[in-house]
Design an enzyme around this catalytic site. Structure first.
Site, PDB file in Angstrom:
ATOM      1  N   ASP A  21      11.727  10.462   0.899  1.00 25.93           N
ATOM      2  CA  ASP A  21      10.376  10.032   0.533  1.00 25.93           C
ATOM      3  C   ASP A  21       9.423  10.952   1.265  1.00 25.93           C
ATOM      4  O   ASP A  21       9.460  11.040   2.497  1.00 25.93           O
ATOM      5  CB  ASP A  21      10.118   8.590   0.980  1.00 25.93           C
ATOM      6  CG  ASP A  21      10.824   7.589   0.087  1.00 25.93           C
ATOM      7  OD1 ASP A  21      11.089   7.907  -1.086  1.00 25.93           O
ATOM      8  OD2 ASP A  21      11.121   6.476   0.563  1.00 25.93           O
ATOM      9  N   ASP A 140      11.166   0.422 -10.692  1.00 26.33           N
ATOM     10  CA  ASP A 140      11.045  -0.486  -9.556  1.00 26.33           C
ATOM     11  C   ASP A 140      11.078  -1.906 -10.092  1.00 26.33           C
ATOM     12  O   ASP A 140      10.211  -2.303 -10.873  1.00 26.33           O
ATOM     13  CB  ASP A 140       9.729  -0.239  -8.805  1.00 26.33           C
ATOM     14  CG  ASP A 140       9.706   1.130  -8.132  1.00 26.33           C
ATOM     15  OD1 ASP A 140      10.788   1.634  -7.800  1.00 26.33           O
ATOM     16  OD2 ASP A 140       8.604   1.688  -7.952  1.00 26.33           O
TER      17      ASP A 140
END
Lengths: 261, 196
Positions: A21, A140
């Site tokens: 990330d 997600d």
């Protein structure tokens, strides 16, 4: 119902994927998508994970903005030049042009998330233009009551999409893989949501990458036994709690085929 | 060991060559993109490399248009060195189900057919089965939905739903259905060995 053994034999090697990330050129990690901690330099970390035996690197620019796009492209190029394994880039890719730019910068695949939800036709366009193999749609999912619901904007906004309807649509429109993150598991270290993943992989004829919740090798064993094609983690590797090769050793002990390098 | 030779990467006009050039740079091979038949001077280049991006039909059409398909054929018939990757292996055969009606280079007998794999496209790692110790048990990275199911020229195979050809050798041609440029250190070693 096929036995586990014969199912595993008709599968590719179970992939262990490390996710970086990235925000402003640094690798970061948050809990439940919030509270970011600095974890290191992307190129250094990517190479380190390749050495450990990672089968793929995913690079998610979680604070992608137009202003820092040039930086992000430079980082992608630096990572891609050095890596000899596949490299997927996501975060803030909104259009066909964005995808073209990041593939041109050296990404082997791109991951679309909110953009695919907002404009599903984009999946068809990218698949037709560059091939389904270079398109991962990241989803997600949050468990709301008994339902799995799709979220966008880095997990901030709930949509009306039901997860399984969306998986079907992603596949029909021509994506190559689904990166399935269980938000309710992300950062908790309690393991992947294998109930969700087992159902998703059983229904799909494209590969499903498990994401969200891993903190040890057993979590990888469990999700591959549940049917996941690949599994992704970030924090457990960045915190050096365990190496990729240790995870793979545990997988081998459990008769799950992995790449030896 | 002889020094690594200069490589002409054939412009098939059908995809991104970043990974390939990055890999050639890592293994210290000097390579240049060649876009026309006139550039293919065998006093400059010792090896042709046909990259693995794009679909069968568009690659063949582009090569026919640039005249490079004829150049590749004569290079092959002279027995000079050629490396093909993925679609760069497939075009040496007669045709492909990916784009019916478009002829391949037809230097090798056989058709490219849709892969009957559990998941499509095939994206991932498989172990090669080969009688050559340089290839056997090596884990390499595949990205394909089409493949040649059998060939007298096969030097390795893999199984994903069904068996298919993972690499071939014929005259000076060595070609791979997988992507050595994305197959980690083992892939780099395979590529380095054929460029020697």
């Amino acid at each position: 119902m096929l036995t586990l053994k014969s199912r595993l034999n008709d599968r590719l090697k179970s992939r262990v994927i490390v996710c970086l990330d990235v925000a402003n050129g640094r690798v970061v990690k948050g809990v439940n998508f919030k509270g970011l901690t600095d974890m290191g330099d992307p190129v250094e970390l990517a190479l380190n994970y390749q050495e450990q035996g990672a089968d793929e690197i995913v690079f998610l620019d979680i604070k992608a903005t137009l202003e820092n796009r040039k930086n992000a492209l430079d980082t992608v190029t630096q990572v891609a030049k050095n890596l000899s394994i596949p490299f997927t880039v996501g975060g803030g890719l909104n259009s066909y042009e964005d995808v073209k730019m990041f593939l041109g910068a050296g990404a082997d695949k791109v991951a679309l998330n909110s953009a695919a939800v907002n404009n599903p036709e984009l999946i068809n366009q990218i698949s037709d233009g560059f091939g389904s193999q270079c398109l991962v749609v990241a989803v997600d999912v949050n468990k709301v009551g008994a339902e799995y619901q799709v979220y966008v904007n880095g997990g901030h906004s709930k949509t009306n999409l039901k997860a399984f309807d969306w998986f079907n649509e992603i596949e029909t429109r021509g994506a190559g893989e689904i990166l399935l993150t269980a938000m309710h598991k992300d950062g908790t270290g309690t393991g992947f949501d294998n109930e969700l993943l087992a159902q998703a992989t059983a229904n799909a004829s494209i590969q499903i990458i498990a994401s969200g919740g891993a903190s040890n090798a057993q979590h990888f064993v469990d999700t591959f036994k549940a049917g996941s094609d690949a599994a992704l983690a970030a924090g457990m590797f960045h915190r050096a709690e365990i190496t990729v090769s240790q995870v793979k050793n545990e997988l081998m002990k459990n008769n799950i085929e992995v790449r030896i390098c | 060991m002889s020094p690594l030779k200069k490589v002409a990467v054939i412009d098939t006009g059908a995809g991104n060559l970043f990974s390939l050039f990055a890999c050639l740079e890592r293994i210290e091979v000097e390579a240049e993109l060649v876009t026309s038949a006139e550039q293919l001077d065998d006093t400059i280049y010792q090896t042709l490399l046909i990259p693995g991006q794009g679909r069968f039909g568009s690659v063949m059409e582009n090569l026919n248009q640039s005249g490079l398909s004829e150049a590749i054929k004569s290079w092959y018939l002279k027995g000079e060195k050629i490396i093909g990757i993925c679609v760069g292996l497939q075009i040496f055969f007669e045709s492909s189900e990916e784009d019916e009606g478009i002829a391949g280079l037809s230097l090798l007998k056989g058709q490219v057919t849709k892969l009957n794999s559990p998941k499509q496209p095939m994206v991932g790692w498989c172990s090669l089965q080969s009688s050559s110790s340089n290839l056997n048990d090596k884990s390499v990275y595949f990205v394909n939905s089409y493949a040649v199911k059998s060939s007298v020229n096969a030097t390795s195979k893999v199984s994903y739903g069904e068996d298919f050809v993972a690499s071939i050798i014929s005259k000076g041609l060595t070609a791979f259905q997988f992507h050595p440029e994305k197959s980690g250190k083992q892939g780099e070693e395979i590529l380095r060995r054929c460029l020697r």
